[in-house]
Design a protein around this motif. Structure first.
Motif, short mmCIF file in Angstrom:
data_model
loop_
_atom_site.label_atom_id
_atom_site.label_comp_id
_atom_site.label_asym_id
_atom_site.label_seq_id
_atom_site.Cartn_x
_atom_site.Cartn_y
_atom_site.Cartn_z
N LEU A 27 45.61 3.73 -57.65
CA LEU A 27 44.49 3.14 -57.58
C LEU A 27 44.19 2.00 -56.64
O LEU A 27 43.10 1.76 -55.89
CB LEU A 27 44.16 2.18 -58.80
CG LEU A 27 44.07 2.99 -60.14
CD1 LEU A 27 44.21 1.91 -61.80
CD2 LEU A 27 43.05 3.45 -60.43
N ALA A 28 45.12 1.33 -56.27
CA ALA A 28 45.15 0.69 -54.62
C ALA A 28 45.19 1.31 -53.73
O ALA A 28 44.05 0.75 -52.46
CB ALA A 28 46.35 0.06 -54.45
N ILE A 29 45.24 2.72 -52.84
CA ILE A 29 44.36 3.56 -52.11
C ILE A 29 42.91 3.76 -51.76
O ILE A 29 42.76 3.86 -51.02
CB ILE A 29 45.16 4.89 -52.12
CG1 ILE A 29 46.79 4.53 -51.81
CG2 ILE A 29 44.87 5.91 -51.07
CD1 ILE A 29 47.74 5.89 -51.91
N VAL A 30 42.39 3.84 -53.59
CA VAL A 30 41.31 4.17 -54.00
C VAL A 30 40.68 3.05 -53.54
O VAL A 30 39.91 3.11 -52.82
CB VAL A 30 41.13 4.71 -54.94
CG1 VAL A 30 39.18 4.43 -55.51
CG2 VAL A 30 41.35 6.11 -54.89
N LEU A 31 40.90 1.68 -53.94
CA LEU A 31 40.31 0.31 -53.92
C LEU A 31 40.19 0.25 -51.76
O LEU A 31 39.03 -0.07 -51.74
CB LEU A 31 40.61 -0.19 -54.69
CG LEU A 31 41.00 -2.11 -54.33
CD1 LEU A 31 39.14 -2.25 -54.08
CD2 LEU A 31 41.54 -2.77 -54.86
N THR A 38 33.15 1.08 -47.34
CA THR A 38 32.19 -0.25 -46.59
C THR A 38 31.29 -1.21 -46.75
O THR A 38 30.92 -1.23 -45.70
CB THR A 38 32.17 -0.97 -48.31
OG1 THR A 38 32.48 0.21 -49.73
CG2 THR A 38 30.91 -1.83 -48.52
N ILE A 39 32.69 -1.41 -45.07
CA ILE A 39 32.80 -2.32 -44.19
C ILE A 39 32.63 -1.52 -43.31
O ILE A 39 31.43 -1.75 -42.53
CB ILE A 39 34.69 -2.68 -43.53
CG1 ILE A 39 34.52 -3.60 -44.59
CG2 ILE A 39 34.18 -3.29 -43.04
CD1 ILE A 39 35.97 -4.55 -44.60
N LEU A 43 28.27 -2.01 -41.88
CA LEU A 43 28.50 -2.41 -40.13
C LEU A 43 28.34 -1.52 -39.34
O LEU A 43 27.37 -2.30 -38.70
CB LEU A 43 29.80 -3.12 -39.37
CG LEU A 43 31.03 -4.06 -39.26
CD1 LEU A 43 32.09 -4.42 -39.05
CD2 LEU A 43 29.83 -5.22 -39.17
N THR A 44 27.91 0.13 -39.77
CA THR A 44 27.02 0.75 -39.04
C THR A 44 25.94 0.97 -39.52
O THR A 44 24.36 0.81 -38.34
CB THR A 44 27.33 1.56 -39.28
OG1 THR A 44 29.15 2.39 -39.38
CG2 THR A 44 26.62 3.28 -38.54
#
Length: 299
Positions: A27-31, A38-39, A43-44
């Motif tokens: 879950l931490a890796i997915v988050l 998302t970033i 930014l793109t």
């Protein structure tokens, strides 16, 4: 008998803890992956708006020198060149000194001196960038004014500030790389009759070359992305640099000074997001270089 069989076939508490740990890690890796993705997407999208919505040429943006957003001139080449100049200069000056200090701490100095210097270097790593910028304003700028005349603001002042900022980081990483060299290498070199300096130059440094290069790239990556300290001493003039003591501007200094003075969605604001996209691209390049160097050193 059935109760005993059921107890034996049930998962143990340790097994349940392991499953819970694996689920939490996933879950931490997915988050984290979702946040990074998302970033990157955000930014793109914002960074290409200048080219898709305002129809500015990418060629003009990257290779022209006229940066006047209020007049719809978006040549970012001066900031790109200045960013690379201050980064490379700071890295070239910092690496030899960081290597000398690291060699002295790991191979030459006594344990008492090491016990004093090591925490000091680690303390310097955590000093906020605004403190270095203030030192630049109060010490470096007046010194450059006395030596070269003029205002003192410019690429040389920014290089001096970045040198002070990245030197502790590069030194700490270089120390770790030198200490990672197996002790048996030193013993084998001494057994063959090599002097201390021959061992350092021909055995220890070549063995730690990957870590030393990683420290250099990591330091330059930090220098390339530094904003506040550079903004305070570089002069913030968006022209192509012609000398080390002339005022200039980096990608980060233009971003920090201009992002609060533009309206979201305008061409001026989109141009700043395009500068941020260039910064992101260079950060990815630096990270890729660190990965490649680390992989090559491990091999």
């Amino acid at each position: 008998m059935d109760d005993l069989q059921q107890q034996l076939t049930q998962p143990s508490p340790e097994s349940r803890q392991e499953q819970t740990g694996k689920l939490t890690s996933r879950l931490a890796i997915v988050l984290i992956g979702g946040l990074v993705g998302t970033i990157l997407i955000f930014l793109t999208i914002k960074g290409i708006a200048l080219f898709t919505n305002d129809h500015v040429s990418i060629w003009h943006f990257l290779f022209q020198t006229d940066w006047q957003p209020s007049h719809h001139h978006f040549g970012a080449l001066p900031m790109i060149v200045t960013s690379f100049c201050v980064t490379l200069l700071a890295g070239v000056v910092s690496l030899p000194l960081a290597l000398v200090v690291a060699i002295a701490i790991t191979e030459i100095l006594s344990s008492k001196v090491k016990a004093f210097l090591q925490p000091l270097i680690e303390l310097l790593v955590g000093i906020p960038s605004v403190v270095y910028g203030y030192l630049g304003l109060t010490i470096i700028i007046p010194a450059l004014q006395r030596l070269f005349g003029g205002t003192g603001f410019g690429i040389l002042a920014a290089t001096c500030v970045l040198f002070l900022m990245i030197l502790p980081t590069m030194t700490a990483m270089t120390i770790d790389s030198l200490r990672a060299v197996p002790q048996k290498y030193r013993q084998a070199s001494a057994g063959l009759g090599a002097t201390r300096w021959q061992t350092i130059s021909r055995v220890i440094i070549p063995s730690a070359k990957g870590g030393i290069l990683t420290a250099a790239v990591f330091g330059m990556a930090r220098a390339f992305g530094e904003a506040l300290a550079v903004q305070m001493v570089i002069g913030n003039t968006t022209v192509m640099p012609t000398g080390l003591v002339d005022s200039a501007a980096t990608l980060t200094s233009v971003l920090t000074t201009g992002i609060g003075n533009t309206i979201m969605g305008t061409a001026e604001n989109n141009a700043l997001w395009s500068l941020a996209l260039v910064l992101l691209g260079m950060s990815l390049v630096f990270n890729l270089l660190i990965h490649l160097i680390s992989k090559k050193g491990a091999a």
